[in-house]
Write an enzyme that holds these catalytic residues in place. Structure first.
Site, PDB file in Angstrom:
ATOM      1  N   LYS A 257       0.858  -1.194   0.000  1.00 15.23           N
ATOM      2  CA  LYS A 257       0.000   0.000   0.000  1.00 15.23           C
ATOM      3  C   LYS A 257       0.889   1.237   0.000  1.00 15.23           C
ATOM      4  O   LYS A 257       1.699   1.433   0.903  1.00 15.23           O
ATOM      5  CB  LYS A 257      -0.903  -0.006   1.239  1.00 15.23           C
ATOM      6  N   ASP A 262      -2.554  10.151   3.627  1.00 14.29           N
ATOM      7  CA  ASP A 262      -3.938   9.737   3.838  1.00 14.29           C
ATOM      8  C   ASP A 262      -4.655  10.749   4.726  1.00 14.29           C
ATOM      9  O   ASP A 262      -4.575  10.678   5.954  1.00 14.29           O
ATOM     10  CB  ASP A 262      -3.973   8.335   4.475  1.00 14.29           C
ATOM     11  N   LYS A 269     -10.188  12.675   8.120  1.00 18.00           N
ATOM     12  CA  LYS A 269      -9.718  12.275   9.445  1.00 18.00           C
ATOM     13  C   LYS A 269      -9.726  13.487  10.381  1.00 18.00           C
ATOM     14  O   LYS A 269      -9.632  14.622   9.907  1.00 18.00           O
ATOM     15  CB  LYS A 269      -8.269  11.762   9.340  1.00 18.00           C
ATOM     16  N   ASP A 280       1.772   6.405   5.402  1.00 16.06           N
ATOM     17  CA  ASP A 280       0.798   5.398   4.963  1.00 16.06           C
ATOM     18  C   ASP A 280       1.251   4.676   3.691  1.00 16.06           C
ATOM     19  O   ASP A 280       0.462   4.006   3.033  1.00 16.06           O
ATOM     20  CB  ASP A 280      -0.568   6.079   4.772  1.00 16.06           C
ATOM     21  N   ASP A 339     -12.057   6.917   3.656  1.00 15.59           N
ATOM     22  CA  ASP A 339     -10.855   6.708   4.470  1.00 15.59           C
ATOM     23  C   ASP A 339     -10.428   5.235   4.485  1.00 15.59           C
ATOM     24  O   ASP A 339      -9.333   4.913   4.933  1.00 15.59           O
ATOM     25  CB  ASP A 339     -11.105   7.219   5.893  1.00 15.59           C
ATOM     26  N   GLU A 341      -9.283   3.572   2.145  1.00 16.57           N
ATOM     27  CA  GLU A 341      -8.759   3.660   0.783  1.00 16.57           C
ATOM     28  C   GLU A 341      -7.704   2.599   0.465  1.00 16.57           C
ATOM     29  O   GLU A 341      -7.482   2.277  -0.697  1.00 16.57           O
ATOM     30  CB  GLU A 341      -8.174   5.058   0.535  1.00 16.57           C
ATOM     31  N   ARG A 343      -7.543  -0.701   1.021  1.00 17.01           N
ATOM     32  CA  ARG A 343      -8.086  -1.910   0.379  1.00 17.01           C
ATOM     33  C   ARG A 343      -8.518  -1.613  -1.048  1.00 17.01           C
ATOM     34  O   ARG A 343      -8.497  -2.487  -1.905  1.00 17.01           O
ATOM     35  CB  ARG A 343      -9.249  -2.456   1.224  1.00 17.01           C
TER      36      ARG A 343
HETATM   37  N1  BES Z   1      -4.069   4.389   6.956  1.00 14.46           N
HETATM   38  C1  BES Z   1      -5.215   4.170   7.754  1.00 14.46           C
HETATM   39  C2  BES Z   1      -4.964   3.175   8.891  1.00 14.46           C
HETATM   40  C3  BES Z   1      -3.985   3.600   9.958  1.00 14.46           C
HETATM   41  C4  BES Z   1      -4.417   4.226  11.093  1.00 14.46           C
HETATM   42  C5  BES Z   1      -2.641   3.307   9.835  1.00 14.46           C
HETATM   43  C6  BES Z   1      -3.520   4.589  12.081  1.00 14.46           C
HETATM   44  C7  BES Z   1      -1.748   3.663  10.823  1.00 14.46           C
HETATM   45  C8  BES Z   1      -2.185   4.294  11.952  1.00 14.46           C
HETATM   46  C9  BES Z   1      -6.333   3.618   6.897  1.00 14.46           C
HETATM   47  O1  BES Z   1      -6.400   4.062   5.592  1.00 14.46           O
HETATM   48  C10 BES Z   1      -7.631   3.993   7.536  1.00 14.46           C
HETATM   49  O2  BES Z   1      -7.939   5.141   7.567  1.00 14.46           O
HETATM   50  N2  BES Z   1      -8.363   2.985   8.015  1.00 14.46           N
HETATM   51  C11 BES Z   1      -9.613   3.191   8.640  1.00 14.46           C
HETATM   52  C12 BES Z   1     -10.564   2.184   8.061  1.00 14.46           C
HETATM   53  C13 BES Z   1     -12.002   2.422   8.435  1.00 14.46           C
HETATM   54  C14 BES Z   1     -12.498   3.690   7.788  1.00 14.46           C
HETATM   55  C15 BES Z   1     -12.812   1.246   7.986  1.00 14.46           C
HETATM   56  C16 BES Z   1      -9.437   2.983  10.135  1.00 14.46           C
HETATM   57  O3  BES Z   1      -8.666   2.111  10.542  1.00 14.46           O
HETATM   58  O4  BES Z   1     -10.036   3.735  10.889  1.00 14.46           O
HETATM   59 ZN    ZN Z   2      -4.618   4.719   4.819  1.00 17.23          ZN
HETATM   60 MN    MN Z   3      -7.504   5.848   5.379  1.00 20.29          MN
END
Ligand code: BES
Ligand code: ZN
Ligand code: MN
Length: 488
Positions: A257, A262, A269, A280, A339, A341, A343
């Site tokens: 990824k 992000d 966020k 990210d 968010d 994104e 996957r």
């Molecule tokens: N890049 C983030 C996940 C992340 C969070 C990595 C904190 C490192 C530290 C990812 O893209 C994300 O935002 N995931 C969301 C998914 C949700 C919207 C289903 C999450 O984990 O909140």
């Molecule tokens: Zn992310």
């Molecule tokens: Mn995200």
């Protein structure tokens, strides 16, 4: 950094001599000798518990002319047996101590152990180079300039084996340090094209093929998922395909990824801590770092490295909740949260790995905050569709001393990401969030054995034996390289 193997054991006119002790048991002969020259300072430090020789602990003293080295650093190895993991950590911590003492030259004295000269030498050099590293940054003047420039290792019976180990340690450490460097770099300097440029440069340097698909090519190929995530940014997305060819054998695909920033997109966020989302892309840079090491260590297996790179931004052109995107393999995804994104971009990356004929697909991503809830910063989460591949990944990670813990795939979870309008929805909600994320990506692997590693908690952490500052760890490079070697 100049690295050498020392054959004569009595030339120690360096800034710091570094030796190792395990906890419990008596001191090895060479350390007893040093202890004698220092009037028992080492044994007294241990007996008084001023120094506990656990991994990551060091004790240091000026030698005041009693040794040829100006300073002695004793680094703990924890309890027996000595492993490459404990040696790597102990060497990293000792190097940080040497740096703090402004040493410019150090000698490592290899401890007696059942390990081979090659393994010991590789672990010491790797640990030293990881411990010595820190992100250069953008200060007008470097606040902590490193003086360390010469590392020697000593105490081996075969100089030839030790020298071979130096090369292995250097290759694998430099691969991790490249991964770390890119993780630290802000998105103003590392947007998708720039990350692709890094791959091109590395391919030239280490001799692997690199192909970069720009937004026009992505459109032509039908990579609507990667394009969808990237469409909100003025910096367009890229798919990078790297190839290490070993001839007529099977192919391992590593997919990463690469979200260079992000923001969450329209599902923005919260502001606090958002600056961290520059990292990210550590899954992608771990794949890039691994390719660099693999191209030099040359295992007898073909390795594909794929980076799915985009910047996730809110804007008038950004993809929106409710949008449906179509991935390279034709499957559609309803975007219920912009968010989620990772996957989405990985659906294109993984289906392209299938298209290129991968026999195994292993993917790494900073995918879910839920992975940090599950295992904290102590281990990466594994979600795998194939037991054999999962066991290979677990074994490689153990050999590499990078903790990985497998989560289950239960068929009921599939219900969570069904969509009314598309094949899959990208954000099924909180329940089993790390698992459903991995399962969604696995839907794009078809029948190819697939393993997903969520490194959200491990790719960027607090200071440790190999990580002087908090920050990028380079996690999964060692596991990926070991996996490639084991599958070969
Ligand atoms: N890049 C983030 C996940 C992340 C969070 C990595 C904190 C490192 C530290 C990812 O893209 C994300 O935002 N995931 C969301 C998914 C949700 C919207 C289903 C999450 O984990 O909140
Ligand atoms: Zn992310
Ligand atoms: Mn995200």
């Amino acid at each position: 950094m100049h690295i050498s193997v020392e054959t004569s054991s009595d030339i120690r006119a360096v800034d710091a001599l570094i030796v190792f002790v395990t906890s419990g048991g008596s001191l090895p002969k060479t350390i007893q000798n040093l202890d004698g020259l220092l009037d028992g300072a080492i044994s007294r430090a241990i007996e008084s518990k001023e120094f506990k020789p656990t991994v990551g602990n060091t004790w240091s003293t000026l030698t005041l002319g009693r040794l040829a080295a100006k300073r002695l650093i004793v680094s703990g190895l924890g309890s027996e047996p000595i492993t490459t993991g404990s040696l790597r950590n102990a060497a990293g911590q000792a190097t940080q101590a040497a740096k703090a003492a402004h040493a410019s030259s150090v000698v490592f004295d290899a401890p007696p152990s059942p390990l081979s000269d090659r393994d010991v030498s590789a672990a010491l050099v790797e640990g030293a180079l990881l411990g010595a590293w820190n992100f250069s940054g953008y200060h007008q003047e470097d606040p902590e300039p490193s003086t360390l420039s010469r590392i020697a290792i000593a105490g081996f019976s075969s100089a030839q084996e030790a020298t071979a180990g130096v090369e292995i340690g250097r290759v694998i450490a430099e691969a991790q340090n490249l991964t770390r460097e890119l993780g630290w770099r802000p998105s103003s300097a590392l947007y998708p094209e720039k990350l692709a440029d890094e791959a091109i440069a590395a391919g030239k340097q280490f001799g692997f093929e690199v192909e970069v698909f720009d937004e026009v090519k992505l459109q032509e190929l039908g990579m609507g998922a990667l394009l969808g995530v990237g469409q909100g940014s003025v910096f367009p997305p890229r798919l990078v395909v790297m190839r290490y060819n070993a001839g007529n054998t099977r192919t391992l695909a590593l997919v990463g990824k690469g979200i260079t920033f992000d923001s969450g997109g329209i599902s923005l966020k919260p502001g606090a801590g958002m600056e961290e989302m520059k990292y990210d892309m550590l899954g992608a840079s771990a794949v890039l770092g691994s390719m660099c090491a693999i191209a030099q260590l040359k295992p007898a297996i073909n390795v594909l490295g794929i980076m799915a790179i985009a910047q996730n931004m809110p804007s008038g052109s950004a993809y929106k909740p409710g949008d449906v995107v179509r991935a390279f393999n034709g499957k559609t995804i309803e975007v219920t949260n912009t968010d989620a994104e990772g996957r989405v971009v990985l659906s294109d990356g993984v289906s392209y790995a299938v298209h290129l004929g991968a026999d195994w697909i292993v993917e790494a991503s900073t995918l879910t905050g839920a992975a940090i809830v599950v295992l904290g910063h102590q281990a990466s989460c594994l979600v795998a569709t194939n037991d054999d591949l999962a066991n290979h990944v677990l074994k490689a990670s153990e050999e590499a001393s990078e903790r990985v813990w497998r989560l289950p795939i239960y068929p009921e979870y599939r219900e969570l990401y069904k969509s009314d309008v598309a094949d899959i929805k990208n954000s099924p909600g909180r329940d089993a969030g790390t698992i459903t994320a991995g399962m969604i990506i696995s839907e794009f692997a078809g029948t190819v054995p697939f393993a997903h590693l969520d490194i959200a908690g491990t790719a960027w952490t607090k200071p440790g034996p190999l990580n002087a500052k908090f920050g990028a760890t380079g996690v999964m490079v060692r596991t990926f390289v070991t996996l490639a070697q084991n599958l070969a």
